[in-house]
Motif scaffolding. Structure first.
Motif, short mmCIF file in Angstrom:
data_model
loop_
_atom_site.label_atom_id
_atom_site.label_comp_id
_atom_site.label_asym_id
_atom_site.label_seq_id
_atom_site.Cartn_x
_atom_site.Cartn_y
_atom_site.Cartn_z
N ASN A 73 0.83 -1.20 0.00
CA ASN A 73 0.00 0.00 0.00
C ASN A 73 0.86 1.25 0.00
OD1 ASN A 73 -2.80 1.21 0.41
ND2 ASN A 73 -1.69 2.12 2.12
N TYR A 78 -4.30 2.41 5.53
CA TYR A 78 -4.63 1.29 4.65
C TYR A 78 -6.06 0.82 4.90
CZ TYR A 78 -3.27 -1.30 8.87
OH TYR A 78 -3.17 -1.77 10.16
N ALA A 83 -7.44 -5.83 5.19
CA ALA A 83 -6.26 -6.53 5.69
C ALA A 83 -6.62 -7.80 6.44
CB ALA A 83 -5.43 -5.60 6.57
N HIS A 87 -5.15 -11.42 5.49
CA HIS A 87 -4.49 -12.32 6.44
C HIS A 87 -5.12 -13.72 6.40
CE1 HIS A 87 -2.31 -13.65 9.92
NE2 HIS A 87 -3.40 -13.83 10.63
N VAL A 93 0.14 -7.62 3.92
CA VAL A 93 -0.13 -6.24 3.53
C VAL A 93 0.94 -5.36 4.15
CG1 VAL A 93 -1.77 -4.31 3.62
CG2 VAL A 93 -2.62 -6.67 3.43
N GLU A 314 -2.52 -6.31 11.05
CA GLU A 314 -3.43 -7.42 10.77
C GLU A 314 -2.75 -8.58 10.04
OE1 GLU A 314 -5.91 -3.66 10.91
OE2 GLU A 314 -3.93 -4.27 10.15
N THR A 315 -1.59 -8.31 9.42
CA THR A 315 -0.89 -9.38 8.71
C THR A 315 0.56 -9.49 9.22
OG1 THR A 315 -0.17 -7.92 6.89
CG2 THR A 315 -2.30 -9.04 6.65
#
Length: 321
Positions: A73, A78, A83, A87, A93, A314-315
């Motif tokens: 991104n 984002y 996200a 995941h 991401v 989140e990832t």
């Protein structure tokens, strides 16, 4: 026979630095240049392993890219990228934190001063030839003002550090108090708004913060209050803000972001107690180049097997995962 280079998709035109860095290293597809983007996506979707974006990426698009590994991104925010869904599918991401912090913080402080001292209005007054007839009206001041920051992350802290030099008191609201700062914490946004004269919005966008700054918050900010938003337009109830500006519920607003960019409501643009900018918080040549370089570094690092440099929360990624 050498392995074919990874195939990367650009959803829109990307920074020239990214274009130059990817040339010869990756096979790049530019969806914005396709005569029929839908047909092109169907043709190449299964071959795409990397996606460079500055806009929306949802589950439907991920369905079209079954072998996608990384979404890079272009920007620190984002919220337009799902996200959580990425995941779930094993897609990492990345974003571009830190490199734009100072630029956005500088602009936020400039927007505070421009809104309080009515600098664009004074400029227009002079250009219209009014000065020989009468001095420009007196304005509000930063003196004896208390500033509230909604979202004391990297950019929020940078704004606070800059404002300290002006001798103002600083309060903040976020998900939790932070032990390593000297500023007063408020456990509710409305409590923060009630305590300060200037409210600066720097929190992340997304469903969880939509219209967080609503009519009751603006009412709490009060008739001497200034709202400054350099985060996402979605955090502010725009209709409530227009009403508050019209009725004098608050004194003014400085906005770099809007709910439906690039479209700004005519009712908002018509108000003279606003300073409105076209989302230029990080828009300097220096900072956009730094952001582009971080996009490049993330994608190159990923395909060289070293993992992402700045994965989003989140990832998360670990070399031992």
């Amino acid at each position: 026979m050498p392995e074919a280079p990874p195939e990367i998709l650009f959803l829109r035109t990307m920074h020239p630095l990214i274009e130059a860095a990817f040339a010869g290293r990756f096979t790049v597809h530019r969806l914005a240049e396709a005569a029929d983007p839908e047909a092109r996506l169907t043709e190449i979707g299964a071959r795409i392993r990397g996606l460079c974006v500055g806009g929306q990426v949802d589950a439907a698009l991920m369905d079209r890219l079954p072998n996608l590994e990384i979404i890079a991104n272009f920007g620190v925010g984002y919220d337009a990228v799902d996200a959580v869904e990425a995941h779930r599918r094993g897609i990492v991401v990345t974003n571009t934190p830190d490199v734009l912090t100072d630029e956005v913080a500088d602009l936020a402080v400039g927007l505070v001063l421009a809104t309080l001292r009515r600098l664009p209005q004074a400029d227009r007054y002079l250009r219209a030839g009014h000065w020989p007839k009468a001095p420009f009206p007196l304005t509000a001041s930063l003196r004896e003002r208390r500033v509230g920051i909604l979202g004391l992350g990297r950019i929020g802290r940078a704004i606070a550090r800059r404002l300290e030099s002006f001798g103002v008191e600083i309060d903040y609201h976020g998900r939790r108090p932070q032990a390593d700062v000297p500023y007063a914490y408020h456990d509710s946004l409305i409590g923060l708004a009630r305590a300060v004269h200037i409210l600066i919005v720097v929190a992340p966008g997304g469903a969880g913060t939509k219209s967080l700054v609503d009519a009751p918050v603006l009412q709490a900010l009060g008739p001497e209050g200034i709202l400054v938003n350099v985060a996402r337009g979605s955090l502010v109830d725009e209709a409530a803000l227009i009403a508050a500006l019209r009725t004098g519920t608050i004194l003014g607003a400085g906005l770099d972001v809007f709910e439906n960019e690039p479209h700004v409501p005519a009712d908002l643009a018509a108000l003279d107690n606003t300073v409105l900018l076209p989302h230029v918080g990080s828009a300097s040549e220096h900072t956009r180049a730094a952001m582009a370089q971080l996009v490049v570094d993330n994608v190159v690092s990923w395909f060289e097997g070293r993992g992402p440099l700045t994965p989003v929360a989140e990832t998360p990624w670990s070399p031992h995962a």
